[in-house]
Design an enzyme around this catalytic site. Structure first.
Site, short mmCIF file in Angstrom:
data_model
loop_
_atom_site.label_atom_id
_atom_site.label_comp_id
_atom_site.label_asym_id
_atom_site.label_seq_id
_atom_site.Cartn_x
_atom_site.Cartn_y
_atom_site.Cartn_z
N ARG A 255 0.86 -1.18 0.00
CA ARG A 255 0.00 0.00 0.00
C ARG A 255 0.89 1.23 0.00
O ARG A 255 1.84 1.30 0.79
CB ARG A 255 -0.88 -0.01 1.26
CG ARG A 255 -1.83 1.15 1.34
CD ARG A 255 -2.50 1.24 2.70
NE ARG A 255 -1.87 2.26 3.52
CZ ARG A 255 -2.44 2.83 4.60
NH1 ARG A 255 -3.64 2.46 4.99
NH2 ARG A 255 -1.82 3.74 5.29
N TYR B 274 -2.52 12.08 6.57
CA TYR B 274 -2.68 10.89 7.42
C TYR B 274 -2.12 9.65 6.71
O TYR B 274 -2.20 9.53 5.50
CB TYR B 274 -4.17 10.68 7.72
CG TYR B 274 -4.42 9.46 8.58
CD1 TYR B 274 -4.05 9.46 9.92
CD2 TYR B 274 -4.99 8.32 8.04
CE1 TYR B 274 -4.26 8.35 10.72
CE2 TYR B 274 -5.20 7.19 8.83
CZ TYR B 274 -4.83 7.21 10.17
OH TYR B 274 -5.02 6.10 10.94
N ASP C 30 -5.01 3.79 -0.08
CA ASP C 30 -6.12 4.02 0.86
C ASP C 30 -6.54 5.48 0.78
O ASP C 30 -5.73 6.39 1.00
CB ASP C 30 -5.62 3.68 2.28
CG ASP C 30 -6.75 3.59 3.29
OD1 ASP C 30 -7.87 4.06 2.99
OD2 ASP C 30 -6.51 3.03 4.38
N HIS D 7 -9.07 6.66 2.68
CA HIS D 7 -9.56 7.02 4.01
C HIS D 7 -10.88 7.79 3.97
O HIS D 7 -11.05 8.78 4.70
CB HIS D 7 -8.49 7.82 4.77
CG HIS D 7 -7.32 6.98 5.19
ND1 HIS D 7 -6.04 7.18 4.72
CD2 HIS D 7 -7.25 5.92 6.02
CE1 HIS D 7 -5.24 6.28 5.26
NE2 HIS D 7 -5.94 5.50 6.04
N GLU E 195 -8.99 1.84 -1.80
CA GLU E 195 -9.67 1.53 -0.53
C GLU E 195 -10.44 2.72 0.02
O GLU E 195 -9.95 3.85 -0.01
CB GLU E 195 -8.58 1.09 0.47
CG GLU E 195 -9.08 0.86 1.87
CD GLU E 195 -7.94 0.49 2.82
OE1 GLU E 195 -6.90 -0.03 2.35
OE2 GLU E 195 -8.08 0.74 4.02
N GLU F 51 -13.44 -1.49 6.66
CA GLU F 51 -12.72 -1.61 7.94
C GLU F 51 -13.52 -1.02 9.10
O GLU F 51 -13.30 -1.40 10.24
CB GLU F 51 -11.33 -0.99 7.86
CG GLU F 51 -11.32 0.50 7.63
CD GLU F 51 -9.90 1.07 7.54
OE1 GLU F 51 -9.10 0.52 6.77
OE2 GLU F 51 -9.62 2.05 8.23
N ARG G 187 -13.42 -5.54 3.63
CA ARG G 187 -12.29 -5.36 4.56
C ARG G 187 -12.68 -5.49 6.03
O ARG G 187 -11.96 -5.01 6.92
CB ARG G 187 -11.65 -4.00 4.30
CG ARG G 187 -10.78 -4.06 3.08
CD ARG G 187 -10.00 -2.82 2.78
NE ARG G 187 -9.47 -2.10 3.91
CZ ARG G 187 -8.44 -2.48 4.67
NH1 ARG G 187 -7.83 -3.61 4.42
NH2 ARG G 187 -8.02 -1.72 5.66
N GLU H 8 -4.16 -7.27 5.37
CA GLU H 8 -3.28 -6.14 5.71
C GLU H 8 -2.35 -6.54 6.85
O GLU H 8 -2.77 -7.18 7.82
CB GLU H 8 -4.13 -4.94 6.14
CG GLU H 8 -3.29 -3.71 6.47
CD GLU H 8 -4.13 -2.49 6.85
OE1 GLU H 8 -5.34 -2.65 7.10
OE2 GLU H 8 -3.57 -1.39 6.88
N TRP I 24 -14.13 11.39 7.61
CA TRP I 24 -13.07 10.42 7.75
C TRP I 24 -13.27 9.39 6.69
O TRP I 24 -14.32 8.84 6.53
CB TRP I 24 -13.16 9.73 9.11
CG TRP I 24 -11.97 10.02 9.93
CD1 TRP I 24 -11.99 10.68 11.12
CD2 TRP I 24 -10.61 9.67 9.67
NE1 TRP I 24 -10.71 10.76 11.60
CE2 TRP I 24 -9.85 10.15 10.74
CE3 TRP I 24 -9.95 9.01 8.62
CZ2 TRP I 24 -8.46 9.99 10.79
CZ3 TRP I 24 -8.59 8.86 8.67
CH2 TRP I 24 -7.86 9.35 9.75
#
Ligand code: GCO
Ligand code: MG
Length: 403
Positions: A147, A159, A211, A213, A237, A263, A284, A340, A403
């Site tokens: 990743r 981030y 990702d 996010h 992602e 996630e 995920r 992951e 987020w």
């Protein structure tokens, strides 16, 4: 096999972990991960105040019944706090059952369907040159999937970038979250360049992941997915805030870049539409945030019907107990995709003993009875809870971003 004790330990060996310890009358001990990043004490209280007392006297072998008792038997269902608490109990009971049977948990879940579990690691950098350097070091360690995240030019903080010591990134300590500025248009221009840069430098043999996010709107995500197509991503992602399942229909209409999400999901209901409408390619959900091994198996079984593969969350805020449990599940399911593997800070190894191994891009949970994880309560006591929050994101005009 009566349960005689269930206790919760909150510790911070490198980062905060909430660990549930369940003990039977025969002295068998099972462990579960109950860590919910930035909301740790809520799960600790849910367990201590509402669940642990209910476990005393129950038969540790009745895993499904205990799961149903805690989920169906409670009026208030679902949600991250509840489902993380139930997950910890479920995982601890699987651990106990494995230990009693003298077999690794994966043998109780149907046995190995593969020799190893392909994992992806994290490469990041403050600049593209730093990212390349980190990417190369992960290739050198044999990773087949990486990743990649880099600091977005012009933004003060991005981030998901490892600190200068090269260790896994963590939120800063303190009673207030740090506030970051987020600006979508710069990111949308930068991300495809970052991936193209990596492909140019390292070719197409390694699987490349990224990702987002949850930062984009559906149409922005469609645009990003389309612009990443030449980089032939393994996945993009968490492109949009995940609770809006139908948003993925719109993203799908605009790109063939494979999509991964989940996630932050806590139950099969959170991903039912995404799976049954084939709106994603990888689900995920994790052992510790989606109701434990028992519930995660259901999610993955549903996904299998629709050609969706697994890709469980495995960031450093999921403890070694959660990683071990994930590896046991990953080894057994037909539709495993990838796992992951972010790793943990060094102090975690003083508290958690693990049997899992990594070699040439693959992990294996090991063959010790149960999960193969030990938890040292004395060592944990040396690392008291350290309040930390994930950062909050504001747009340039000061309003809060997703987020
Ligand atoms: C990942 C995640 C992490 C999360 C963290 C939140 O894919 O590894 O997005 O970076 O933000 O686990 O608790
Ligand atoms: Mg993520």
């Amino acid at each position: 096999m009566k349960i005689i004790d269930a206790r919760v330990v909150v510790s911070s060996p490198g980062r905060n972990y909430v660990t549930l310890i369940v003990e039977t009358e025969d002295g068998v001990i099972g462990v579960g991960d109950a860590t919910l990043n930035g909301r740790e004490l809520a799960v600790a209280s849910y367990l201590r105040d509402h669940i642990c007392p209910l476990l005393i006297g129950r038969d540790s072998r009745r895993i499904t019944d205990t799961w149903s008792y805690l989920y169906k038997g409670a009026y208030w269902r679902r949600g991250p706090v509840t489902m993380t608490a139930i997950a910890a109990v479920d995982v601890a009971l699987w651990d106990i059952s494995g230990k009693v049977a003298g077999r690794p948990v994966y043998q109780l879940l149907g046995g190995a369907a593969r020799e190893g579990v392909m994992v992806y690691s994290h490469a990041s950098g403050g600049t593209l040159a730093e990212l390349s350097e980190d990417f190369q070091s992960h290739l050198d360690q044999g990773y087949l999937a990486i990743r990649a995240q880099a600091a977005i030019p012009g933004l003060e903080k991005t981030y998901g970038i490892a600190p200068a010591d090269g260790k896994v990134y963590e939120p800063a300590s303190g009673n207030m979250p740090q506030e970051d500025i987020w600006e979508t248009s710069t990111y949308l221009d930068f991300a495809p360049k970052m991936m193209a840069h990596l492909r140019e430098e390292f070719g197409y043999k390694v699987h490349l992941l990224h990702d987002v996010h949850h930062r984009l709107s559906p149409i922005e995500a469609g645009r990003l997915g389309a612009s990443l197509e030449p980089s032939r991503m393994f996945w993009m992602e968490d492109a949009t805030p995940s609770e809006d399942q139908s948003a993925f229909r719109l993203i799908r209409q605009h790109t063939t870049t494979p999509l991964a999400v989940g996630e932050v999901f806590n139950s099969i209901w959170d991903c039912q539409q995404l799976i049954t409408e084939r709106l994603i390619d990888y689900i995920r959900t994790s052992v510790s945030h989606a109701g434990g091994i028992t519930h995660l198996q259901k999610i993955f079984a549903l996904a299998d019907l629709y050609g969706v593969r697994s890709g469980s969350h495995g960031a450093g805020d999921l403890s070694p107990v959660a990683l071990a449990a994930a590896l046991h599940v990953d080894l057994t399911i037909p539709n495993f995709g990838i796992q992951e593997y972010m790793g943990h800070r060094d102090q975690a190894a003083e508290v958690f003993g693990t049997a899992y191994t990594y070699r040439d891009g693959y992990m294996h949970p090991g063959d010790l009875p149960g999960l193969g994880v030990t938890f040292d309560e004395n060592a944990a006591a040396r690392y008291p809870y350290d309040p930390k929050y994930l950062p909050v994101n504001r747009r340039l005009d000061g309003s809060i971003h997703d987020w």
